[in-house]
Design a protein around this motif. Structure first.
Motif, PDB file in Angstrom:
ATOM      1  N   GLN A 138     -13.979  38.452 -38.137  1.00  0.00           N
ATOM      2  CA  GLN A 138     -13.569  37.747 -37.325  1.00  0.00           C
ATOM      3  C   GLN A 138     -14.274  36.303 -37.655  1.00  0.00           C
ATOM      4  O   GLN A 138     -13.310  35.255 -37.388  1.00  0.00           O
ATOM      5  N   THR A 139     -15.474  36.102 -37.751  1.00  0.00           N
ATOM      6  CA  THR A 139     -16.105  34.742 -38.196  1.00  0.00           C
ATOM      7  C   THR A 139     -15.220  34.297 -39.357  1.00  0.00           C
ATOM      8  O   THR A 139     -15.235  32.972 -39.751  1.00  0.00           O
ATOM      9  N   GLY A 171     -15.231  21.165 -45.344  1.00  0.00           N
ATOM     10  CA  GLY A 171     -15.102  22.480 -45.744  1.00  0.00           C
ATOM     11  C   GLY A 171     -16.240  23.097 -46.623  1.00  0.00           C
ATOM     12  O   GLY A 171     -16.522  24.133 -46.380  1.00  0.00           O
ATOM     13  N   GLN A 172     -16.971  22.074 -47.266  1.00  0.00           N
ATOM     14  CA  GLN A 172     -18.200  22.686 -47.924  1.00  0.00           C
ATOM     15  C   GLN A 172     -19.274  23.059 -46.825  1.00  0.00           C
ATOM     16  O   GLN A 172     -19.883  24.247 -46.983  1.00  0.00           O
ATOM     17  N   ASN A 173     -19.261  22.368 -45.451  1.00  0.00           N
ATOM     18  CA  ASN A 173     -19.954  23.097 -44.552  1.00  0.00           C
ATOM     19  C   ASN A 173     -19.645  24.051 -44.015  1.00  0.00           C
ATOM     20  O   ASN A 173     -20.416  25.205 -43.550  1.00  0.00           O
ATOM     21  N   ALA A 174     -18.383  24.513 -44.025  1.00  0.00           N
ATOM     22  CA  ALA A 174     -17.852  25.677 -43.497  1.00  0.00           C
ATOM     23  C   ALA A 174     -18.116  26.664 -44.417  1.00  0.00           C
ATOM     24  O   ALA A 174     -18.331  27.930 -43.913  1.00  0.00           O
ATOM     25  N   ALA A 175     -18.218  26.359 -45.793  1.00  0.00           N
ATOM     26  CA  ALA A 175     -18.575  27.566 -46.592  1.00  0.00           C
ATOM     27  C   ALA A 175     -19.943  27.931 -46.599  1.00  0.00           C
ATOM     28  O   ALA A 175     -20.239  29.224 -46.708  1.00  0.00           O
ATOM     29  N   SER A 197     -24.150  31.901 -44.599  1.00  0.00           N
ATOM     30  CA  SER A 197     -25.146  32.295 -43.774  1.00  0.00           C
ATOM     31  C   SER A 197     -24.941  33.221 -43.021  1.00  0.00           C
ATOM     32  O   SER A 197     -25.332  34.199 -42.882  1.00  0.00           O
ATOM     33  N   PHE A 198     -23.854  33.141 -42.262  1.00  0.00           N
ATOM     34  CA  PHE A 198     -23.472  34.243 -41.410  1.00  0.00           C
ATOM     35  C   PHE A 198     -23.140  35.539 -42.088  1.00  0.00           C
ATOM     36  O   PHE A 198     -23.360  36.830 -41.677  1.00  0.00           O
ATOM     37  N   MET A 204     -24.632  40.843 -43.205  1.00  0.00           N
ATOM     38  CA  MET A 204     -25.035  42.119 -44.209  1.00  0.00           C
ATOM     39  C   MET A 204     -26.456  42.627 -44.089  1.00  0.00           C
ATOM     40  O   MET A 204     -26.507  43.915 -43.896  1.00  0.00           O
ATOM     41  N   ASN A 205     -27.213  41.626 -43.473  1.00  0.00           N
ATOM     42  CA  ASN A 205     -28.691  42.132 -43.077  1.00  0.00           C
ATOM     43  C   ASN A 205     -28.852  43.038 -41.764  1.00  0.00           C
ATOM     44  O   ASN A 205     -29.294  44.201 -41.763  1.00  0.00           O
TER      45      ASN A 205
END
Length: 223
Positions: free
Chosen positions: A8-9, A137-141, A146-147, A152-153
Motif C-alpha cells: 500500500q505504501t 520524485g527523488q524524495n519519494a523514491a 527507507s520504508f 523487509m526487516n
C-alpha cells in the motif's frame, strides 16, 4: 499484514515517483542538454551576453532617418548663420552624428541586455520548476526505499520469531516425550525389581510382602 502495508505504501508513493520521473527529460532539455547530455548552443543557459556592435545600433529602425533629419537641421542652422559648409558647420554635423550614435548605442545595448536577462530568467525559472518536480520524485523514491528496508526487516523479524517459536515448541515436545519415556522406563525397572523381590525369584526362596520387605533393618524383613 506487514507485506500488505508495504504494498500500500508503494501504491501511495507511485504517483510522486512517476511525476518526478516524467520531469527528468524536460529538465535536461530546459538546462540545455540533448538526450546524450551534450550541451545545445541554442539554449540561452549555454550562452553569454554579446554586446551589440555599432553596426547593430546603426541598423536600428529609425536611426538613419533621425540621423538624416538631424544633419539637415544642423546644416540649415549653419546656412542660416552664413556658415554654409564651413568647418564649423561640419564640426557641428559631426558632433550631432556622434551624439546620436552614442545615445542610440546605449539604448540598443540596454535593450539587448534586458532582453537577454529576461530570456535567461524565464529559462532558469523553467529549470527550477522541473528541478522541484524531479526532487519531489527523488524524495519519494528515497522514502520508498527507507520504508521498504523497514518493511523487509520487520517481516524478517516476524518470520524469525515464528521460526523460533515453532522450534521451541518442537524442542519442548521432544523434551516432554523424552522425560515421559524416561519415567516410563524407570517405573518399569522399579516394577520389575519389586516383582522379583516379591516372589518372582528362584525356587525355594522365601517371599515377603512388599511393604514388610522394605520395613526391615539391614535388609531383614519384618514378618
Amino acid at each position: 499484514m506487514q507485506n500488505a502495508q508495504w504494498q500500500q505504501t508503494q501504491a501511495n508513493l507511485k504517483p510522486y515517483l512517476d511525476f518526478g520521473s516524467s520531469a527528468i527529460n524536460p529538465l535536461r532539455a530546459a538546462m540545455g542538454y540533448d538526450a546524450n547530455w551534450n550541451p545545445m548552443t541554442d539554449n540561452i543557459l549555454n550562452q553569454t551576453f554579446k554586446a551589440p556592435t555599432a553596426s547593430d545600433a546603426a541598423a536600428t529602425p529609425g536611426y538613419q532617418f533621425t540621423l538624416d533629419q538631424g544633419l539637415k537641421a544642423v546644416q540649415n542652422s549653419a546656412s542660416a548663420r552664413g556658415l554654409g559648409t564651413s568647418g564649423a558647420a561640419m564640426k557641428g554635423a559631426a558632433g550631432y552624428a556622434t551624439g546620436l550614435a552614442d545615445s542610440t548605442y546605449n539604448d540598443v545595448f540596454n535593450r539587448a541586455l534586458q532582453t537577454f536577462n529576461t530570456n535567461y530568467g524565464v529559462t532558469a525559472n523553467r529549470v527550477n520548476r522541473f528541478s522541484n518536480i524531479v526532487n519531489n520524485g527523488q524524495n519519494a523514491a528515497a522514502t520508498n526505499g527507507s520504508f521498504g528496508a523497514q518493511a523487509m526487516n520487520s517481516i524478517g523479524d516476524t518470520l524469525m520469531s515464528g521460526a523460533n517459536a515453532a522450534a521451541a515448541g518442537r524442542v519442548g515436545s521432544a523434551n516432554a516425550l523424552s522425560a515421559g519415556l524416561s519415567n516410563a522406563g524407570n517405573n518399569a525397572l522399579l516394577y520389575g525389581m519389586m516383582t522379583n523381590n516379591a516372589g518372582g525369584g528362584a525356587s525355594g526362596a522365601q517371599s515377603y510382602p512388599v511393604n514388610n520387605y522394605y520395613a526391615g533393618v539391614n535388609g531383614t524383613p519384618i514378618s
